[in-house]
Design an enzyme around this catalytic site. Structure first.
Site, mmCIF file in Angstrom:
data_model
loop_
_atom_site.group_PDB
_atom_site.id
_atom_site.type_symbol
_atom_site.label_atom_id
_atom_site.label_comp_id
_atom_site.label_asym_id
_atom_site.label_seq_id
_atom_site.Cartn_x
_atom_site.Cartn_y
_atom_site.Cartn_z
ATOM 1 N N GLY A 8 49.623 50.330 48.639
ATOM 2 C CA GLY A 8 49.905 49.348 49.702
ATOM 3 C C GLY A 8 51.131 48.521 49.338
ATOM 4 C CB THR A 98 41.577 46.170 50.287
ATOM 5 O OG1 THR A 98 42.811 46.600 49.741
ATOM 6 C CG2 THR A 98 41.528 46.464 51.772
ATOM 7 C CB ALA A 123 38.321 40.096 43.295
ATOM 8 C CG HIS A 153 42.497 30.304 57.347
ATOM 9 N ND1 HIS A 153 41.328 29.669 57.000
ATOM 10 C CD2 HIS A 153 42.856 31.045 56.270
ATOM 11 C CE1 HIS A 153 40.997 30.017 55.771
ATOM 12 N NE2 HIS A 153 41.899 30.856 55.292
ATOM 13 C CE LYS A 157 40.100 33.523 58.329
ATOM 14 N NZ LYS A 157 40.199 34.825 57.668
HETATM 15 P P1 NAP Z 1 49.357 44.261 55.145
HETATM 16 O O1 NAP Z 1 50.590 43.440 55.081
HETATM 17 O O2 NAP Z 1 48.951 44.866 56.451
HETATM 18 O O3 NAP Z 1 49.525 45.426 54.049
HETATM 19 C C1 NAP Z 1 48.728 46.581 53.970
HETATM 20 C C2 NAP Z 1 49.668 47.703 53.533
HETATM 21 O O4 NAP Z 1 48.888 48.848 53.172
HETATM 22 C C3 NAP Z 1 50.608 48.143 54.652
HETATM 23 O O5 NAP Z 1 51.931 48.261 54.143
HETATM 24 C C4 NAP Z 1 50.044 49.512 55.060
HETATM 25 O O6 NAP Z 1 51.042 50.365 55.553
HETATM 26 C C5 NAP Z 1 49.539 49.982 53.720
HETATM 27 N N1 NAP Z 1 48.571 51.087 53.810
HETATM 28 C C6 NAP Z 1 47.707 51.393 54.806
HETATM 29 N N2 NAP Z 1 46.979 52.470 54.466
HETATM 30 C C7 NAP Z 1 47.396 52.869 53.244
HETATM 31 C C8 NAP Z 1 47.041 53.908 52.355
HETATM 32 N N3 NAP Z 1 46.086 54.804 52.674
HETATM 33 N N4 NAP Z 1 47.662 54.016 51.160
HETATM 34 C C9 NAP Z 1 48.623 53.132 50.807
HETATM 35 N N5 NAP Z 1 49.026 52.124 51.613
HETATM 36 C C10 NAP Z 1 48.410 51.981 52.814
HETATM 37 O O7 NAP Z 1 48.101 43.425 54.643
HETATM 38 P P2 NAP Z 1 48.057 42.268 53.517
HETATM 39 O O8 NAP Z 1 48.222 40.956 54.141
HETATM 40 O O9 NAP Z 1 48.935 42.659 52.384
HETATM 41 O O10 NAP Z 1 46.525 42.375 53.093
HETATM 42 C C11 NAP Z 1 46.001 43.557 52.531
HETATM 43 C C12 NAP Z 1 44.525 43.366 52.231
HETATM 44 O O11 NAP Z 1 44.380 42.377 51.219
HETATM 45 C C13 NAP Z 1 43.673 42.876 53.409
HETATM 46 O O12 NAP Z 1 42.411 43.511 53.350
HETATM 47 C C14 NAP Z 1 43.530 41.387 53.129
HETATM 48 O O13 NAP Z 1 42.339 40.856 53.695
HETATM 49 C C15 NAP Z 1 43.439 41.405 51.637
HETATM 50 N N6 NAP Z 1 43.778 40.147 50.939
HETATM 51 C C16 NAP Z 1 43.065 39.887 49.823
HETATM 52 C C17 NAP Z 1 43.375 38.786 49.042
HETATM 53 C C18 NAP Z 1 42.613 38.558 47.771
HETATM 54 O O14 NAP Z 1 42.794 37.530 47.107
HETATM 55 N N7 NAP Z 1 41.758 39.494 47.370
HETATM 56 C C19 NAP Z 1 44.399 37.919 49.426
HETATM 57 C C20 NAP Z 1 45.111 38.208 50.594
HETATM 58 C C21 NAP Z 1 44.800 39.347 51.333
HETATM 59 P P3 NAP Z 1 51.297 50.462 57.160
HETATM 60 O O15 NAP Z 1 51.616 49.085 57.615
HETATM 61 O O16 NAP Z 1 52.431 51.425 57.238
HETATM 62 O O17 NAP Z 1 50.014 50.978 57.747
#
Ligand code: NAP
Length: 264
Positions: A8, A98, A123, A153, A157
């Site tokens: 990702g 994620t 986490a 937020h 959201k």
């Molecule tokens: P995002 O900007 O949408 O990033 C997700 C990325 O993953 C996109 O570039 C997407 O590509 C890519 N992707 C989709 N399917 C994939 C695959 N099979 N293999 C590799 N890459 C793939 O989302 P984000 O804001 O970074 O958030 C990502 C996740 O982290 C969410 O679930 C969010 O809730 C979570 N999060 C967790 C925390 C924590 O502290 N744990 C903090 C913030 C966010 P495309 O756009 O081309 O589909």
């Protein structure tokens, strides 16, 4: 040196992880996976010097060819469970941010990791400040049972209250004797004015453009209030937690769920 693959890598969190790994002397970026950004240099993608790691679209082959020790995954719930399974089966330790994993999925991955003799961390919140805020709130609730939570937020959201607010409420509930606080004859003149009710106390969700993620837990008692507040301004705030997890996961066997396990 711990060899890290970022799944990702082109996403909002993924790009922060790439930056963090490139800037840490004990970590080496060996692979970056994101179908949407395939073919780009990972350094260039995050506005840094080219680093020679070209973004791939296939996780299995990227893990195999790079010899990664750890895979960090910030993708989408539909992909992350399968990615974590592939990493474990390849002998690569997953560190997953994620959100959306079910208990059954975590149990399945834990079993797989134990069979393979490696560790993993899943986490939903890597923010050390947010976890401390929740822990301090749970500690305070033992002495101050009258409490309300306000979380803030961005206006796009989808869910309310936030996962962090729900988790805070669960931790407070675990130590607070359940009772319905406030005036029993209270009347809402506008529906929802007093927020959502959770085990006798209230949670309020503010949604406005310009806000990233903030939460305040307010305790009230005769003659005093106590406010515990955490403000997130940027995704970089999650990186100290992710970095710690990448280093800790090397010592684990099986899956640890929740970063709070590492915060005393
Ligand atoms: P995002 O900007 O949408 O990033 C997700 C990325 O993953 C996109 O570039 C997407 O590509 C890519 N992707 C989709 N399917 C994939 C695959 N099979 N293999 C590799 N890459 C793939 O989302 P984000 O804001 O970074 O958030 C990502 C996740 O982290 C969410 O679930 C969010 O809730 C979570 N999060 C967790 C925390 C924590 O502290 N744990 C903090 C913030 C966010 P495309 O756009 O081309 O589909």
């Amino acid at each position: 040196m711990i060899k890290v693959a970022v799944s990702g890598a082109g996403g909002r969190m993924g790009r922060e992880v790439v930056k963090m790994v490139l800037g840490d002397e004990e970590l080496q970026l060996v692979a970056a996976i994101d179908p949407g950004a395939q073919g780009m240099d990972a350094g260039r993608l995050v506005g840094a010097e080219p680093c020679g790691v070209i973004i791939a679209d296939d996780l299995s082959s990227a893990l195999l060819e790079s010899g990664a020790d750890v895979m960090v995954d910030f993708t989408v719930p539909q992909a992350a469970v399968q990615n974590t399974k592939i990493a474990i089966e390849s002998g690569v330790r997953p560190v997953v941010g994620t959100t959306g994993f079910t208990r059954d999925e975590i149990d399945m991955l834990d079993k797989l990791a134990k069979e393979r003799g490696i560790g993993g961390i899943i986490a939903p919140n890597f923010s050390i400040g947010a976890i401390l805020m929740m822990k301090f709130a749970a500690q305070a609730a033992k002495y101050f049972p009258h409490v309300e939570i306000i979380e803030y937020h961005g206006d796009q959201k989808l869910d309310a209250p936030s996962g962090t607010a729900v988790k805070t409420a669960e931790w407070i509930s675990a130590v607070r004797e359940e009772f319905r606080q406030g005036n029993p004859n209270e009347e809402e003149k506008i529906e929802g004015a007093r927020g959502g009710l959770y085990d006798g106390f209230r949670i309020h969700s503010v949604r406005l453009p310009g806000i990233f993620a903030q939460q305040e837990v307010i305790f009230g008692a005769f003659g005093q209030t106590l406010k515990i507040r955490h403000d997130s301004y940027d995704r970089a705030g999650y990186m100290p937690g992710v970095k710690t997890a990448v280093k800790k996961v090397m010592e684990l066997k099986g899956i640890v769920y929740g970063f709070e396990q590492f915060i005393d």
